[in-house]
Design a protein around this motif. Structure first.
Motif, mmCIF file in Angstrom:
data_model
loop_
_atom_site.group_PDB
_atom_site.id
_atom_site.type_symbol
_atom_site.label_atom_id
_atom_site.label_comp_id
_atom_site.label_asym_id
_atom_site.label_seq_id
_atom_site.Cartn_x
_atom_site.Cartn_y
_atom_site.Cartn_z
ATOM 1 N N GLY A 131 -0.174 17.767 13.318
ATOM 2 C CA GLY A 131 -0.009 19.187 13.033
ATOM 3 C C GLY A 131 -1.294 19.804 12.517
ATOM 4 N N THR A 132 -1.952 19.107 11.602
ATOM 5 C CA THR A 132 -3.217 19.605 11.061
ATOM 6 C C THR A 132 -4.305 19.591 12.125
ATOM 7 O OG1 THR A 132 -2.708 18.975 8.776
ATOM 8 C CG2 THR A 132 -5.026 19.145 9.358
ATOM 9 N N VAL A 137 -6.800 24.244 10.643
ATOM 10 C CA VAL A 137 -7.122 24.620 9.258
ATOM 11 C C VAL A 137 -8.401 23.942 8.788
ATOM 12 C CG1 VAL A 137 -4.745 25.133 8.585
ATOM 13 C CG2 VAL A 137 -5.633 22.818 8.288
ATOM 14 N N TYR A 138 -8.777 22.860 9.456
ATOM 15 C CA TYR A 138 -10.062 22.224 9.162
ATOM 16 C C TYR A 138 -11.122 22.573 10.201
ATOM 17 C CZ TYR A 138 -8.670 19.400 5.199
ATOM 18 O OH TYR A 138 -8.285 19.008 3.945
ATOM 19 N N GLU A 139 -10.723 22.667 11.450
ATOM 20 C CA GLU A 139 -11.689 22.928 12.515
ATOM 21 C C GLU A 139 -12.492 24.192 12.247
ATOM 22 O OE1 GLU A 139 -11.741 23.849 17.336
ATOM 23 O OE2 GLU A 139 -10.014 22.844 16.418
ATOM 24 N N PRO A 141 -13.192 25.997 9.287
ATOM 25 C CA PRO A 141 -14.210 25.961 8.235
ATOM 26 C C PRO A 141 -15.315 24.938 8.489
ATOM 27 C CG PRO A 141 -12.149 25.000 7.445
ATOM 28 C CD PRO A 141 -11.855 25.648 8.749
ATOM 29 N N ILE A 142 -14.998 23.819 9.159
ATOM 30 C CA ILE A 142 -16.027 22.817 9.454
ATOM 31 C C ILE A 142 -17.077 23.401 10.388
ATOM 32 C CG2 ILE A 142 -16.456 20.661 10.708
ATOM 33 C CD1 ILE A 142 -13.830 19.589 9.529
ATOM 34 N N LYS A 143 -16.637 24.047 11.449
ATOM 35 C CA LYS A 143 -17.580 24.634 12.392
ATOM 36 C C LYS A 143 -18.326 25.819 11.779
ATOM 37 C CE LYS A 143 -15.306 23.144 16.650
ATOM 38 N NZ LYS A 143 -14.653 23.573 17.919
ATOM 39 N N LYS A 144 -17.630 26.596 10.949
ATOM 40 C CA LYS A 144 -18.267 27.744 10.290
ATOM 41 C C LYS A 144 -19.377 27.281 9.360
ATOM 42 C CE LYS A 144 -17.189 31.900 7.610
ATOM 43 N NZ LYS A 144 -16.104 32.679 6.938
ATOM 44 N N ALA A 145 -19.203 26.103 8.767
ATOM 45 C CA ALA A 145 -20.221 25.563 7.855
ATOM 46 C C ALA A 145 -21.390 24.943 8.609
ATOM 47 C CB ALA A 145 -19.586 24.527 6.935
ATOM 48 N N GLY A 146 -21.294 24.885 9.929
ATOM 49 C CA GLY A 146 -22.412 24.403 10.730
ATOM 50 C C GLY A 146 -22.382 22.920 11.065
ATOM 51 N N TYR A 147 -21.264 22.273 10.825
ATOM 52 C CA TYR A 147 -21.149 20.845 11.130
ATOM 53 C C TYR A 147 -20.596 20.632 12.538
ATOM 54 C CZ TYR A 147 -21.537 20.312 6.046
ATOM 55 O OH TYR A 147 -21.956 20.357 4.735
ATOM 56 N N ASP A 148 -20.869 19.452 13.075
ATOM 57 C CA ASP A 148 -20.243 19.041 14.326
ATOM 58 C C ASP A 148 -18.915 18.366 13.984
ATOM 59 O OD1 ASP A 148 -22.452 19.883 15.839
ATOM 60 O OD2 ASP A 148 -23.477 17.966 15.569
ATOM 61 N N VAL A 150 -15.827 16.071 14.602
ATOM 62 C CA VAL A 150 -15.460 14.909 15.410
ATOM 63 C C VAL A 150 -13.966 14.677 15.243
ATOM 64 C CG1 VAL A 150 -15.854 12.471 15.872
ATOM 65 C CG2 VAL A 150 -17.745 13.903 15.043
ATOM 66 N N MET A 151 -13.229 14.934 16.301
ATOM 67 C CA MET A 151 -11.779 14.715 16.264
ATOM 68 C C MET A 151 -11.472 13.257 16.584
ATOM 69 S SD MET A 151 -10.324 17.656 15.551
ATOM 70 C CE MET A 151 -8.719 17.901 16.324
ATOM 71 N N PRO A 152 -10.378 12.729 16.069
ATOM 72 C CA PRO A 152 -10.012 11.345 16.384
ATOM 73 C C PRO A 152 -9.591 11.204 17.843
ATOM 74 C CG PRO A 152 -8.244 12.415 15.183
ATOM 75 C CD PRO A 152 -9.402 13.375 15.168
ATOM 76 N N THR A 153 -9.769 10.025 18.378
ATOM 77 C CA THR A 153 -9.225 9.751 19.703
ATOM 78 C C THR A 153 -7.701 9.754 19.607
ATOM 79 O OG1 THR A 153 -9.168 7.361 19.325
ATOM 80 C CG2 THR A 153 -11.217 8.292 20.235
#
Length: 238
Positions: A131-132, A137-139, A141-148, A150-153
């Motif tokens: 669900g997350t 909800v993480y994707e 802010p992570i991208k906004k902060a400039g990070y790449d 990496v989603m789990p397989t």
């Protein structure tokens, strides 16, 4: 009671117990009166968040009982709310719109901690409920902060759901080998510089099994730290 905050918990109960345990453990207390004032709403019957996010037509909406909790507790006048369930932050904007009392945003706190604890990190992995993973909800802010990001397989995502649901939620048990295997795959197979523990049941695994030197950001731990910071600031200002 004055000078308190409210915890909207029970999603799940063992995860909320872990939050409370860490909250009390990290509080600099030497007598009863040194601990923090808070109300715990352990609303265990809130429908499963992941089920609803993935298949809303066939599962009950968790927003309704959560909204009732926010409205009821707002009448008591807490200084802020803590919501120790990552997946429930799918409803964050809707819940915050119901009250003028701030609701701490656990995913944002976790992402903000990356630069402080792992300043050279570029590739940020996420392990969480499906669900997350879906609700972003993480994707965001992570991208906004400039990070790449990496989603789990799909395999890692399935193993993570097993850890969360089959082990912690169903049996109140942590398979340390499985937890470490998940971290190893994220770190060494997917080349993550840091892995966000984006589910409070995974935080239970971290509390009981540790991360064996892997670079992790425990979202629940960040929520605990911010809860303590704000509560102590509140007490000092009175």
């Amino acid at each position: 009671m004055k000078d308190f905050f409210t915890i909207i918990g029970g999603m799940g109960t063992e995860a909320t117990e872990s939050y409370i345990h860490q909250l009390n453990k990290k509080t600099d207390a030497h007598q009863d009166q040194d601990y923090l004032n808070y109300i715990l709403v352990n609303h265990a019957t809130v429908p499963d968040r992941t089920d609803y996010i993935i298949d809303p037509k066939n599962h009950p909406d968790p927003l309704k009982p959560l909204a009732e909790d926010i409205k009821q507790q707002s009448k008591l006048g807490p200084e802020f709310f803590a919501l120790p369930c990552n997946t429930a932050h799918y409803f964050y904007n809707q819940l915050q719109s119901l009250t003028s009392i701030p609701i701490l945003h656990m995913p944002n706190l976790a992402v903000a901690a990356i630069s402080k604890k792992f300043p050279s990190a570029k590739r940020v992995g996420l392990i969480a409920t499906k669900g997350t993973l879906k609700d972003k909800v993480y994707e965001t802010p992570i991208k906004k902060a400039g990070y790449d990001l990496v989603m789990p397989t799909s395999e890692i995502a399935d193993e993570t759901m097993q850890l969360i649901y089959d082990d912690v939620k169903e049996q109140n048990w942590v398979d340390a080998d499985l937890y470490h295997h998940i971290l190893d795959q994220m770190t060494n197979d997917l080349n993550c510089d840091v892995v966000i523990l984006g589910c409070t049941e995974i935080s239970v695994a971290e509390e009981r099994a540790g991360s064996d030197g892997y670079h992790v950001i425990d979202a629940q731990s960040e929520l605990v730290d911010e809860s303590i910071r704000l509560a102590e600031k509140m007490q000092k200002s009175k």
